[in-house]
Enzyme design. Structure first.
Site, PDB file in Angstrom:
ATOM      1  N   LYS A  78       0.854  -1.193   0.000  1.00 26.64           N
ATOM      2  CA  LYS A  78       0.000   0.000   0.000  1.00 26.64           C
ATOM      3  C   LYS A  78       0.887   1.238   0.000  1.00 26.64           C
ATOM      4  O   LYS A  78       2.087   1.145   0.300  1.00 26.64           O
ATOM      5  CB  LYS A  78      -0.928  -0.017   1.213  1.00 26.64           C
ATOM      6  CG  LYS A  78      -0.175  -0.105   2.542  1.00 26.64           C
ATOM      7  CD  LYS A  78      -1.091  -0.392   3.702  1.00 26.64           C
ATOM      8  CE  LYS A  78      -0.288  -0.506   4.988  1.00 26.64           C
ATOM      9  NZ  LYS A  78      -1.129  -0.836   6.122  1.00 26.64           N
ATOM     10  N   ASP A 119      -3.740  -4.931   8.793  1.00 26.24           N
ATOM     11  CA  ASP A 119      -4.247  -4.719   7.432  1.00 26.24           C
ATOM     12  C   ASP A 119      -5.548  -5.465   7.143  1.00 26.24           C
ATOM     13  O   ASP A 119      -6.195  -5.216   6.136  1.00 26.24           O
ATOM     14  CB  ASP A 119      -3.180  -5.107   6.397  1.00 26.24           C
ATOM     15  CG  ASP A 119      -2.092  -4.063   6.307  1.00 26.24           C
ATOM     16  OD1 ASP A 119      -2.350  -2.897   6.655  1.00 26.24           O
ATOM     17  OD2 ASP A 119      -0.985  -4.416   5.853  1.00 26.24           O
TER      18      ASP A 119
END
Length: 146
Positions: A78, A119
Site C-alpha cells: 500500500k 491490514d
C-alpha cells in the site's frame, strides 16, 4: 513448495533454520513501520534508509541481506501506512518475493500472516495466494502466529 503454520515467535524460529532463511513482512511505501509486526522488524533490524533508497512502489519488494546471511524483505502492499492493501497488491509482492527467493537461493522463508494483522486481509485467502504463487518453487514458507 511447502507451507507450514506455526505458533510462536517469528524471530526466534527464523534464526535457527539452515540454510539461511528469508524473512518477509508487509509495509507501506512510506516505510513508517510504526505499529504491529512492522514496528518489531524496524526495532530489531533498522536499516530503513537502505530500504528507502530502493524506492519501491506498490507491488514491489525492498530487500537486503543481514550480516548473518538471512534475506530481509519488505512487501510494499500500500502507499501510506493508514491505507489497506488489496489482494492484487499482495499477489504482486508475493510474485516478486518468489523470484527474489529463487534468485538469492532462499529455501526457507519465515513470515507472519501477511496482511492479516492490522491490514485485515482474510488469512484463508492469503494462504491460498501464497500456495498458488510459490507452487513449484523449492521454497518452504513458515507462517508464524502467536
Amino acid at each position: 513448495m511447502r507451507l507450514t503454520e506455526l505458533k510462536g515467535d517469528l524471530f526466534a524460529g527464523s534464526e535457527s533454520s539452515d540454510p539461511p532463511a528469508g524473512m518477509a513482512h508487509c509495509v507501506s511505501a512510506d516505510l513508517r513501520m510504526g505499529r504491529g509486526i512492522a514496528a518489531e522488524f524496524r526495532s530489531r533490524f533498522g536499516r530503513i534508509d537502505e530500504f528507502r533508497r530502493q524506492t519501491c512502489g506498490i507491488g514491489e519488494v525492498a530487500h537486503l541481506r543481514l550480516s548473518d546471511g538471512r534475506l530481509l524483505a519488505c512487501l510494499v502492499t500500500k502507499q501510506r501506512y493508514w491505507e489497506k492493501p488489496t489482494y492484487d497488491s499482495l499477489t504482486q509482492c508475493l510474485q516478486r518475493l518468489r523470484q527474489i527467493c529463487l534468485d538469492q537461493g532462499v529455501k526457507r522463508l519465515a513470515v507472519p500472516r501477511l496482511g492479516c494483522g492490522l491490514d485485515r486481509l482474510n488469512w484463508r485467502r492469503v494462504r491460498e495466494l501464497i500456495e498458488a504463487v510459490f507452487d513449484g518453487a523449492d521454497v518452504c514458507v513458515d507462517v508464524y502466529s502467536l
